[in-house]
Motif scaffolding. Structure first.
Motif, PDB file in Angstrom:
ATOM      1  N   LEU A 174     100.986  12.389 -59.033  1.00  0.00           N
ATOM      2  CA  LEU A 174     102.093  11.430 -59.079  1.00  0.00           C
ATOM      3  C   LEU A 174     103.419  12.173 -59.228  1.00  0.00           C
ATOM      4  O   LEU A 174     104.399  11.888 -58.532  1.00  0.00           O
ATOM      5  CB  LEU A 174     101.912  10.458 -60.247  1.00  0.00           C
ATOM      6  CG  LEU A 174     100.830   9.410 -60.077  1.00  0.00           C
ATOM      7  CD1 LEU A 174     100.548   8.710 -61.400  1.00  0.00           C
ATOM      8  CD2 LEU A 174     101.252   8.398 -59.019  1.00  0.00           C
ATOM      9  N   GLN A 175     103.423  13.140 -60.107  1.00  0.00           N
ATOM     10  CA  GLN A 175     104.659  13.885 -60.392  1.00  0.00           C
ATOM     11  C   GLN A 175     105.148  14.665 -59.170  1.00  0.00           C
ATOM     12  O   GLN A 175     106.351  14.844 -58.991  1.00  0.00           O
ATOM     13  CB  GLN A 175     104.396  14.822 -61.585  1.00  0.00           C
ATOM     14  CG  GLN A 175     105.625  15.475 -62.161  1.00  0.00           C
ATOM     15  CD  GLN A 175     106.718  14.513 -62.529  1.00  0.00           C
ATOM     16  OE1 GLN A 175     107.755  14.457 -61.876  1.00  0.00           O
ATOM     17  NE2 GLN A 175     106.512  13.729 -63.585  1.00  0.00           N
ATOM     18  N   SER A 176     104.207  15.106 -58.322  1.00  0.00           N
ATOM     19  CA  SER A 176     104.616  15.896 -57.160  1.00  0.00           C
ATOM     20  C   SER A 176     105.458  15.074 -56.180  1.00  0.00           C
ATOM     21  O   SER A 176     106.103  15.626 -55.282  1.00  0.00           O
ATOM     22  CB  SER A 176     103.392  16.493 -56.459  1.00  0.00           C
ATOM     23  OG  SER A 176     102.669  15.455 -55.823  1.00  0.00           O
ATOM     24  N   ALA A 177     105.475  13.755 -56.355  1.00  0.00           N
ATOM     25  CA  ALA A 177     106.297  12.914 -55.475  1.00  0.00           C
ATOM     26  C   ALA A 177     107.748  12.842 -55.945  1.00  0.00           C
ATOM     27  O   ALA A 177     108.622  12.404 -55.185  1.00  0.00           O
ATOM     28  CB  ALA A 177     105.703  11.507 -55.393  1.00  0.00           C
ATOM     29  N   LEU A 232      92.498  12.981 -65.471  1.00  0.00           N
ATOM     30  CA  LEU A 232      93.699  12.150 -65.590  1.00  0.00           C
ATOM     31  C   LEU A 232      94.966  12.994 -65.458  1.00  0.00           C
ATOM     32  O   LEU A 232      95.936  12.589 -64.812  1.00  0.00           O
ATOM     33  CB  LEU A 232      93.696  11.386 -66.920  1.00  0.00           C
ATOM     34  CG  LEU A 232      92.735  10.203 -66.983  1.00  0.00           C
ATOM     35  CD1 LEU A 232      92.715   9.608 -68.387  1.00  0.00           C
ATOM     36  CD2 LEU A 232      93.136   9.142 -65.972  1.00  0.00           C
ATOM     37  N   ILE A 233      94.933  14.167 -66.061  1.00  0.00           N
ATOM     38  CA  ILE A 233      96.101  15.056 -65.961  1.00  0.00           C
ATOM     39  C   ILE A 233      96.324  15.440 -64.496  1.00  0.00           C
ATOM     40  O   ILE A 233      97.446  15.487 -64.015  1.00  0.00           O
ATOM     41  CB  ILE A 233      95.929  16.299 -66.869  1.00  0.00           C
ATOM     42  CG1 ILE A 233      95.942  15.857 -68.338  1.00  0.00           C
ATOM     43  CG2 ILE A 233      97.042  17.316 -66.622  1.00  0.00           C
ATOM     44  CD1 ILE A 233      95.570  16.941 -69.331  1.00  0.00           C
ATOM     45  N   GLN A 234      95.229  15.664 -63.780  1.00  0.00           N
ATOM     46  CA  GLN A 234      95.301  15.967 -62.362  1.00  0.00           C
ATOM     47  C   GLN A 234      96.001  14.836 -61.611  1.00  0.00           C
ATOM     48  O   GLN A 234      96.873  15.051 -60.753  1.00  0.00           O
ATOM     49  CB  GLN A 234      93.873  16.167 -61.831  1.00  0.00           C
ATOM     50  CG  GLN A 234      93.680  17.257 -60.803  1.00  0.00           C
ATOM     51  CD  GLN A 234      94.570  18.471 -60.996  1.00  0.00           C
ATOM     52  OE1 GLN A 234      94.643  19.049 -62.081  1.00  0.00           O
ATOM     53  NE2 GLN A 234      95.283  18.839 -59.950  1.00  0.00           N
TER      54      GLN A 234
END
Ligand SMILES: NC(=[NH2+])NCCC[C@H](N)C(=O)O
Length: 303
Positions: free
Chosen positions: A12-15, A5-7
């Motif tokens: 998502l965060q990299s966007a 899930l953290i992955q």
């Protein structure tokens, strides 16, 4: 489990850098080829467009429909004739072109997007004749063929048009209110006559007039290739011109790339040629650093 899930969260965060950068900007997407024909690709296209819109990017879709037009003409027993890559469009053919583009395909795409749209955002279908969206005139045949280095045909090609102007006011009004305009590449002449216009050129002109941040072409190629057939990830405007003059970019690609280059020169941020056969290629191109297609930029950064 939590690791997985953290992955996901990291992906998502990299966007974020891209979402931040493109928030409130306009993207024009030319939709065509396999991405428009194959069911699973159609679904992922619709959802990707909605994802862009819900992250705050204003999206305009311009679609093509050549193969469907040919199929419909055949059904009606009307012969398709091409002159130097352009469909000879007499009044009867224009009638079918409009039925297929503005009637059938346009509404299918609108319904496809709206099936997934939720309550905030909706796709709205327009042809260039709605709100005088795309003013057109008969294509200047001499100019067109000279530009692609072909002999100018004697034959009249009928109601094939070129764009005179785009009613950006209508597009802005729709986009500012959460709508996704979906445009059929049919223009309107001064006398109300319908004109059949190349969808790539309509997309470029819409991008130019709306001062779009991006113009994306969904195609059935991996991108622009170099002499050895290798896909080029990033191209400058200069380099693209060189590929045209060397003959590496040829045929029907020339008017497309040239109109895209003109859009770049007049304020469009970047042009992307993306492989529509890859699911979610739009998202991969926009929300990753390396992308999946060819980007054409005004100037390449020196890295
Ligand atoms: N084909 C490429 N090199 N694409 C890079 C895309 C970079 C970035 N995501 C953008 O949309 O601007």
């Amino acid at each position: 489990m939590i690791e997985e899930l953290i992955q996901k969260a990291k992906i998502l965060q990299s966007a974020l850098p891209y979402i931040r950068k493109f928030y409130g900007k306009t993207f024009v997407v030319k939709y065509g080829g396999s991405a428009m024909l194959e069911e699973s690709l159609r679904e992922s296209f619709a959802k990707d467009v909605l994802l862009l819109r819900y992250t705050g990017i204003k999206v305009v879709v311009v679609h093509g429909g050549g193969p469907q037009i040919s199929a419909a003409l055949e059904k009606f027993g009307i012969k398709s004739t091409f002159v130097g890559g352009l469909r000879k469009t007499d009044q009867e053919t224009m009638h079918v072109v409009e039925m297929v583009l503005s009637g059938d395909i346009n509404k299918d795409i609108v319904a496809l997007i709206n099936k997934h749209s939720g309550e905030q955002i909706y796709a709205v279908g327009l042809s260039g004749r709605d709100g005088n969206l795309i003013r057109a005139k008969k294509l200047n045949k001499e100019e067109y063929f000279r530009e692609i280095g072909l002999e100018v045909p004697r034959e009249d090609i009928g109601f094939v048009g070129e764009v005179l102007s785009v009613n950006t006011h209508l597009l802005q009004a729709l986009m500012d209110n959460g709508y996704i305009p979906v445009i059929a590449p049919v223009g309107v002449g001064e006398d109300g006559q319908a004109y059949n216009i190349n969808a790539d050129i309509v997309a470029s002109e819409v991008a130019r007039y709306t001062k779009a941040e991006k113009l994306l072409f969904l195609t059935d190629t991996e991108g622009i290739k170099d002499k050895d057939g290798k896909t080029i990830s990033s191209l400058s405007r200069e380099e693209a011109y060189r590929l045209i003059s060397e003959g590496t970019i040829k045929g029907g690609m020339i008017p497309k790339v040239k109109s895209a280059l003109r859009a770049l020169q007049e304020g469009v941020g970047k042009v992307h040629i993306v492989d529509g056969r890859i699911p979610h290629s739009i998202l991969l191109e926009i929300f990753t650093e390396e992308g999946v297609g060819t980007e054409i930029v005004n100037q390449r950064s020196m890295d």
